[in-house]
Write an enzyme that holds these catalytic residues in place. Structure first.
Site, PDB file in Angstrom:
ATOM      1  N   HIS A 201      -0.740   5.118   9.474  1.00 18.13           N
ATOM      2  CA  HIS A 201       0.659   5.581   9.523  1.00 18.13           C
ATOM      3  C   HIS A 201       0.709   6.941  10.201  1.00 18.13           C
ATOM      4  O   HIS A 201       0.925   7.958   9.539  1.00 18.13           O
ATOM      5  CB  HIS A 201       1.232   5.693   8.107  1.00 18.13           C
TER       6      HIS A 201
ATOM      7  N   GLU B  26       5.024  -4.964   8.236  1.00 18.93           N
ATOM      8  CA  GLU B  26       3.602  -4.838   7.835  1.00 18.93           C
ATOM      9  C   GLU B  26       3.040  -6.164   7.325  1.00 18.93           C
ATOM     10  O   GLU B  26       1.838  -6.383   7.341  1.00 18.93           O
ATOM     11  CB  GLU B  26       3.460  -3.777   6.735  1.00 18.93           C
TER      12      GLU B  26
ATOM     13  N   HIS C 234      10.627  -3.539   2.674  1.00 11.96           N
ATOM     14  CA  HIS C 234      11.026  -2.134   2.579  1.00 11.96           C
ATOM     15  C   HIS C 234      11.520  -1.645   3.923  1.00 11.96           C
ATOM     16  O   HIS C 234      11.071  -2.096   4.975  1.00 11.96           O
ATOM     17  CB  HIS C 234       9.948  -1.220   2.005  1.00 11.96           C
TER      18      HIS C 234
ATOM     19  N   HIS D 117       0.831  -1.220   0.000  1.00 13.99           N
ATOM     20  CA  HIS D 117       0.000   0.000   0.000  1.00 13.99           C
ATOM     21  C   HIS D 117       0.869   1.276   0.000  1.00 13.99           C
ATOM     22  O   HIS D 117       0.629   2.197   0.775  1.00 13.99           O
ATOM     23  CB  HIS D 117      -1.021  -0.020   1.148  1.00 13.99           C
TER      24      HIS D 117
HETATM   25  O1  LIG Z   1       8.151   3.353  -0.199  1.00 11.62           O
HETATM   26  C1  LIG Z   1       7.580   4.332   0.275  1.00 11.62           C
HETATM   27  O2  LIG Z   1       7.760   5.467  -0.137  1.00 11.62           O
HETATM   28  C2  LIG Z   1       6.601   4.117   1.391  1.00 11.62           C
HETATM   29  C3  LIG Z   1       6.239   5.182   2.203  1.00 11.62           C
HETATM   30  C4  LIG Z   1       5.309   4.988   3.231  1.00 11.62           C
HETATM   31  C5  LIG Z   1       4.756   3.735   3.424  1.00 11.62           C
HETATM   32  O3  LIG Z   1       3.833   3.519   4.377  1.00 11.62           O
HETATM   33  C6  LIG Z   1       5.130   2.681   2.612  1.00 11.62           C
HETATM   34  O4  LIG Z   1       4.560   1.461   2.870  1.00 11.62           O
HETATM   35  C7  LIG Z   1       6.063   2.879   1.590  1.00 11.62           C
END
Ligand SMILES: O=C(O)c1ccc(O)c(O)c1
Length: 435
Positions: free
Chosen positions: A200, A381, A334, A153
């Site tokens: 978030h 996540e 990530h 997401h």
């Molecule tokens: O990769 C990103 O920029 C990014 C930023 C905020 C998030 O919550 C995310 O899941 C990815």
């Protein structure tokens, strides 16, 4: 009456449950408004005018004007909220409680001094209770879970759609990965999506850090995450199904936070955009389900998986023939912070997808440390995907799942994008039951 609401049989008693809470929402919020001296003065100056400024039903206003607390409770008032109203008028808890019993204030006080009301003669009619247990009529129809959707997401995906960049070479491969999904959604429009995501730092700041939040409201506006709310439709909830799920999950020992008012951020709106495209109105109702994965401790994969199993029992015991999809969002690998930012682990992500399909119970045993080490700090996540996976019927052997679509791509901003659609094929017509 459903067997799990037998508390309704206790005489002279109104248990304040989600049904009562929905009925009395504005009445109780009106009571809360009396927690400032200014509002109390305004109320006392003109009760009728003050009540008329709230979206109350006439029965609710009349109950207060008549000082009829039984009527106020019947209308959804809760005693702790009504106590604010009582205090404004100078009533003590004892005066308020006594006023509901048909006794004078003196008689009630004397009864309390004499040891209080006896439970003898004030119990449930056990013949009625036993009859209810002897004939637990199953609902003639019930909701079904038609499938699970898993997707990252990333907010930049939403921004790419909102700013018409989806055809740019950077973004085209991402959106091509969802072309099948949009078609599948058009052919399999659900009545409701139960959407597991994490907020978030949008709706919840550090003043409140609930682990699991179920959105029980009727509408969920889009959050402003610092760049204005995304230009997407507002989300319509399903308060009735959500209240049923709350009841069932809490009875299954998942202690939830319930949110009647909640704004939703990219964690929820980006998956809707990916799956339904750029639309005027989302094609279904959405029940948001937030999981805290921002501040540790966060729930384990095992806990999320068990929650998914309980969620299936909750949804399938709802006595309306709704088609429900359960979505698990967030991930894949990530890391958005520190010198290790930009971490991507294709091998681990793809093994996660394999295991999610083939052996989710085993995948649920993976500890947090492995997510953080292998998939990056924000890769945690992915535990949320286990909620959606736990809600599929193959988990307890009562059905099968079919993989309809799988997609993996690097990058979208800092993130690996993963996506999976599983169709749920329960074997029996019977809903999942409590073990
Ligand atoms: O990769 C990103 O920029 C990014 C930023 C905020 C998030 O919550 C995310 O899941 C990815």
């Amino acid at each position: 009456m459903s067997l799990d609401k037998t508390y309704k049989l206790v005489p002279g008693t109104t248990v304040f449950d989600a049904e009562q809470s929905a009925k009395g929402y504005h009445l109780n919020q009106f009571c809360m408004s009396l927690m400032t001296a200014e509002n109390r003065a305004a109320y006392l100056a003109d009760e009728r005018a003050y009540l008329d400024s709230w979206p109350l039903r006439e029965e609710q206003k009349q109950a207060l004007l008549d000082r009829d607390l039984n009527a106020a409770v019947r209308e959804g008032g809760n005693i702790y909220f009504l106590a604010k109203w009582g205090a404004t008028l100078g009533f003590s808890f004892q005066q308020m409680a006594g006023s509901m019993t048909g006794m004078t204030e003196e008689e009630y006080r004397a009864m309390m001094v004499g040891g209080g009301r006896s439970v003898d003669g004030n119990r449930i009619d056990h013949a009625v209770l036993e009859a209810a247990h002897a004939d637990p009529t199953p609902p003639a129809e019930h909701a079904v879970i038609t499938g699970a959707v898993f997707t990252s997401h990333v907010p930049a995906i939403g921004a790419a759609m909102d700013h018409e960049k989806t055809e740019e070479p950077y973004w085209r491969p991402v959106f091509e990965g969802y072309a099948f999904s949009r078609e599948w959604e058009r052919e399999n429009v659900p009545d409701v999506v139960f959407l597991v995501y994490n907020d978030h730092a949008s709706a919840f700041d550090l003043s409140l850090i609930p682990t699991f939040v179920l959105g029980t409201g009727a509408a969920f506006p889009t959050a402003d995450e610092g760049y204005g709310p995304r230009p997407v439709p507002g989300v319509e909830g399903d308060p009735d199904l959500a209240a049923h799920i709350a009841h069932s999950l809490v009875r299954d020992d998942f202690d939830l936070t319930l949110a009647n008012e909640l704004t939703v951020d990219h964690g929820l709106t980006v998956p809707l955009s990916l799956m339904f495209g750029d639309v005027e109105k989302w094609p279904c109702r959405v029940i948001p389900f937030h999981v805290n994965v921002v501040q540790y401790p966060v729930p384990s994969g095992a806990r999320c998986f068990e929650l998914g199993r309980a969620l299936r029992r909750a949804i399938e015991s709802y006595d309306r023939p709704l088609k429900v999809q359960v979505w698990g969002t967030g991930g894949m690998s990530h890391q958005l912070q520190g010198p290790r930012a930009g971490l991507i682990n294709r091998e681990w992500d793809n093994a996660f997808l394999d295991r999610l399909v083939e052996d989710p119970a085993d995948l649920a045993r993976v500890p947090h440390l492995e997510y953080v080490e292998e998939a990056g700090s924000e890769g945690i996540e992915l535990v949320m995907w286990l909620i959606a996976r736990g809600a599929m019927s193959d988990v307890d052997g009562s059905g099968e799942v079919e993989v309809k679509h799988r997609f993996y791509h690097v990058p979208a901003s800092n993130t690996a994008v993963g996506h999976l659609i599983l169709e749920n094929h329960p074997r029996a017509e019977e809903p999942a039951v409590k073990e």
